[in-house]
Design an enzyme around this catalytic site. Structure first.
Site, PDB file in Angstrom:
ATOM      1  N   ASP A  27      -8.847 -16.637 -16.696  1.00  0.00           N
ATOM      2  CA  ASP A  27      -9.652 -17.152 -15.590  1.00  0.00           C
ATOM      3  C   ASP A  27     -10.694 -18.162 -16.078  1.00  0.00           C
ATOM      4  OD1 ASP A  27     -10.378 -16.796 -12.693  1.00  0.00           O
ATOM      5  OD2 ASP A  27     -12.288 -16.176 -13.580  1.00  0.00           O
ATOM      6  N   HIS A  85      -3.774 -17.513  -5.302  1.00  0.00           N
ATOM      7  CA  HIS A  85      -4.715 -16.709  -4.531  1.00  0.00           C
ATOM      8  C   HIS A  85      -5.976 -17.464  -4.130  1.00  0.00           C
ATOM      9  CE1 HIS A  85      -6.126 -16.590  -8.621  1.00  0.00           C
ATOM     10  NE2 HIS A  85      -7.283 -16.119  -8.219  1.00  0.00           N
ATOM     11  N   ASP A  86      -6.209 -18.643  -4.712  1.00  0.00           N
ATOM     12  CA  ASP A  86      -7.418 -19.425  -4.435  1.00  0.00           C
ATOM     13  C   ASP A  86      -7.162 -20.624  -3.539  1.00  0.00           C
ATOM     14  OD1 ASP A  86      -9.323 -17.930  -5.792  1.00  0.00           O
ATOM     15  OD2 ASP A  86      -8.985 -18.953  -7.696  1.00  0.00           O
ATOM     16  N   ASP A 137      -1.804  -1.294  -3.946  1.00  0.00           N
ATOM     17  CA  ASP A 137      -2.125  -0.524  -5.152  1.00  0.00           C
ATOM     18  C   ASP A 137      -1.004  -0.623  -6.182  1.00  0.00           C
ATOM     19  OD1 ASP A 137      -0.158   1.372  -4.172  1.00  0.00           O
ATOM     20  OD2 ASP A 137      -1.723   2.149  -2.855  1.00  0.00           O
ATOM     21  N   ASP A 156      -4.682 -10.677 -15.782  1.00  0.00           N
ATOM     22  CA  ASP A 156      -5.803 -11.603 -15.711  1.00  0.00           C
ATOM     23  C   ASP A 156      -6.840 -11.245 -16.765  1.00  0.00           C
ATOM     24  OD1 ASP A 156      -6.903 -13.849 -14.122  1.00  0.00           O
ATOM     25  OD2 ASP A 156      -5.773 -12.925 -12.505  1.00  0.00           O
ATOM     26  N   ASP A 169       0.850  -1.201   0.000  1.00  0.00           N
ATOM     27  CA  ASP A 169       0.000   0.000   0.000  1.00  0.00           C
ATOM     28  C   ASP A 169       0.882   1.246   0.000  1.00  0.00           C
ATOM     29  OD1 ASP A 169      -1.838   2.025   0.496  1.00  0.00           O
ATOM     30  OD2 ASP A 169      -2.060   1.528   2.622  1.00  0.00           O
ATOM     31  N   ASP A 202      -4.120   3.770   2.640  1.00  0.00           N
ATOM     32  CA  ASP A 202      -5.564   3.524   2.798  1.00  0.00           C
ATOM     33  C   ASP A 202      -5.852   2.075   3.200  1.00  0.00           C
ATOM     34  OD1 ASP A 202      -5.038   2.162   0.463  1.00  0.00           O
ATOM     35  OD2 ASP A 202      -6.552   3.189  -0.755  1.00  0.00           O
ATOM     36  N   GLU A 226      -6.549 -20.995 -16.831  1.00  0.00           N
ATOM     37  CA  GLU A 226      -7.025 -21.713 -15.639  1.00  0.00           C
ATOM     38  C   GLU A 226      -8.116 -22.675 -16.104  1.00  0.00           C
ATOM     39  OE1 GLU A 226      -8.860 -20.781 -11.217  1.00  0.00           O
ATOM     40  OE2 GLU A 226      -9.572 -19.646 -12.945  1.00  0.00           O
ATOM     41  N   ASN A 275      -0.309   4.496  -0.424  1.00  0.00           N
ATOM     42  CA  ASN A 275      -0.956   5.762  -0.047  1.00  0.00           C
ATOM     43  C   ASN A 275      -1.666   5.724   1.311  1.00  0.00           C
ATOM     44  OD1 ASN A 275      -3.107   4.158  -0.694  1.00  0.00           O
ATOM     45  ND2 ASN A 275      -3.957   5.495  -2.280  1.00  0.00           N
TER      46      ASN A 275
END
Length: 562
Positions: free
Chosen positions: A199, A331-332, A29, A98, A21, A25, A258, A23
């Protein structure tokens, strides 16, 4: 075997929301990625795979796209993305994005127009059907639970969504949909990206008639999950061949699809170079080894002999024709060191051994962010700490609707939940792991105090520096990229061992997949005159090959045989 840059590459997957990150928040990003590019160069990465950063309402963490040509505001701007492309290329790396084209968000302008009325110009962009006998058009269950159909009272019809109800499936029988998607792909390639990760790409084609699943329905279930009706349907190869001819063949780009519910034989259909479809695919036969008949939450024990059988099958069937993707994390899926090994006492040795596996097989290795420092599953105590829609739906269905024991459900979430892979990247030992100066969008794993990049860079024997050595070894030895795979000790339930052979070059890999010591039988190895140790994850033991020897827990060795 023809040489290609994407066969020789090391790919690093970035889940932007959790990477860095810039910035304050609490959300990763694009500028954060730019700041960390030198770290990826230091690691030895060739290609970055960027998870979706398109405009999205974020129902499924960006896999529900509302505008293919825009960037999610919390990640930055299109200009930031273009800067990222430029900075990646300045460092002699490449970037793939992706491609999510089985479905869009229900907030995409196409779907807004599609659901406005049966006579809409975009009605056929999606899959609409009348109900049957006062219920859904068929008995399909979505990947995220519940019916795969959502009723729309405006037109008194249902639309298909194999995932969230906010992710309506596109109708690939409509030539206008194809044209829209192919134009969009061309636009991004012209922007300078180097390819796509596609995907759930083998779900694009739907079965004729959208018939009911004939699988048995349990007494507690109204809907049936049936991947045999969702994946690899007639027409899918024609779609991919048309995509290749119209778009992909015009660029020196990389594609990885995928693909769910594929075997090595069906996987070869997608990756055989003579068919002009995809460069490689992600297959989940190996990743499903601990999954029972009830699906991903039905966790079962697995045997190393079964693990090796799957691995060997894919290595042999694709050799010389197709190409493998090599991964144990993404990520899954939960963190591999927690799933396939030991994330406690032997975490470091186990992480290095698993890395040895994925970097010494035939195929393109994929590193998922944090894997290179041995990040582990995060067992959050409360369901309130989880963010993943699949996990939250599972918890609600099991605990509130079926009255299952909450402790058992949380135990399953700790083992299999997707958020295990989505906790923030652990850059240092400070409060939020150096990921953000604010409250992070999802909690940081508490073990970041000792598992982090800052510590690993300083330690010559760290997991991170072992990855760097592995990557260097692979790049310097074409046998590890293109060599034939020859399995050894196939009946062993503790040891994975194989040879990679290319012309006169021969490399032996030995790994002890056990927290117990294991005897290695030297007679399993073909005759050789000399063995040179190239890499090992233990330093203090005899690494000669003069006779039978004992492997320590999760020990890995790589030898050149002469």
């Amino acid at each position: 075997m023809s040489e290609k840059w994407w066969k020789e590459a090391i790919v690093y997957q970035i889940y932007t929301r959790s990477f860095y990150d810039s910035n304050g928040d609490g959300i990763g990003d694009l500028k954060g990625i730019i700041r960390k590019l030198d770290y990826l160069k230091y690691l030895g990465i060739d290609v970055i795979w960027l998870c979706p950063v398109y405009e999205s309402p974020n129902d499924d963490n960006g896999y529900d796209i509302s505008n293919y040509y825009g960037v999610m505001k919390e990640f930055g701007t299109l200009e930031d993305l273009e800067t990222l492309f430029s900075e990646v290329h300045k460092r002699d790396m490449k970037i793939i994005m992706d491609l999510v084209i089985n479905h869009t968000s229900d907030e995409h302008k196409w779907f807004v127009e599609s659901r406005a009325g049966i006579g809409s110009d975009k009605r056929d962009y999606y899959i609409w059907r009348k109900g049957r006998d006062g219920s859904e058009p068929n008995n399909w269950k979505s990947y995220f639970g519940g019916s795969a159909w959502e009723y729309d009272k405006t037109t008194d019809e249902y639309y298909l969504h194999l995932f969230s109800r906010k992710q309506p499936d596109l109708n690939w029988l409509n030539p206008e949909v194809k044209e829209e998607i192919f134009n969009m792909m061309t636009w991004w390639l012209d922007k300078g990206i180097d390819g796509f990760r596609m995907d759930v790409i083998n779900l694009l084609s739907k079965p004729e008639g959208l018939r009911n699943s004939e699988r048995a329905v349990s007494t507690t279930e109204k809907y049936v999950f049936d991947e045999d009706l969702y994946a690899n349907q007639p027409g899918i190869h024609e779609i991919l061949q048309e995509m290749n001819k119209t778009v992909l063949s015009r660029y020196d780009c990389m594609t990885v699809g995928e693909t769910v519910n594929v075997t090595a034989e069906t996987g070869l259909l997608y990756t055989d170079g003579s068919r002009n479809e995809l460069n490689m695919i992600f297959q989940f036969e190996l990743m499903g080894i601990d999954t029972g008949k009830g699906g991903k939450w039905d966790v079962v024990d697995w045997k190393l002999t079964d693990f090796k059988e799957i691995l060997s099958k894919w290595q042999k069937v694709l050799h010389g024709k197709g190409w493998n993707s090599l991964f144990l994390n993404n990520h899954d899926n939960p963190r591999a060191v927690s799933r396939f090994g030991d994330d406690g006492l032997y975490r470091e040795k186990c992480a290095k051994m698993l890395a040895t596996l994925t970097h010494t097989l035939e195929g393109t290795p994929y590193i998922y962010q944090g894997e290179e420092i041995g990040m582990t599953n995060a067992a959050f105590k409360s369901i309130d700490d989880y963010r993943d829609i699949e996990t939250l739906n599972f918890y609600r269905e099991m605990v509130f609707e079926r009255q299952k024991d909450e402790r058992e459900i949380m135990r399953l979430i700790h083992r299999r939940g997707r958020d295990n892979a989505r906790t923030p990247m652990q850059w240092d030992g400070s409060k939020n792991a150096g990921f953000t100066s604010a409250a992070p969008w999802i909690k940081v794993n508490s073990n970041h105090r000792y598992i982090n990049v800052e510590n690993e860079v300083k330690d010559e024997n760290s997991i991170l520096n072992f990855y760097r050595k592995l990557i260097k070894l692979r790049k310097e030895n074409p046998v590890l990229i293109y060599g034939q795979y020859i399995p050894l000790l196939e009946d062993s339930n503790r040891i994975i061992s194989y040879i990679r052979q290319l012309e006169g070059d021969c490399v032996l890999i030995i790994m002890n997949f056990s927290k117990e010591t294991s005897q290695f039988d030297i007679k399993a190895v073909p005759k050789y005159q000399e063995a040179q140790l190239l890499l090992a994850n233990y330093d203090s033991f005899d690494v000669s090959m003069a006779g039978d020897f004992v492997l320590m827990p999760y020990e890995a060795r790589v030898y050149r045989l002469q």
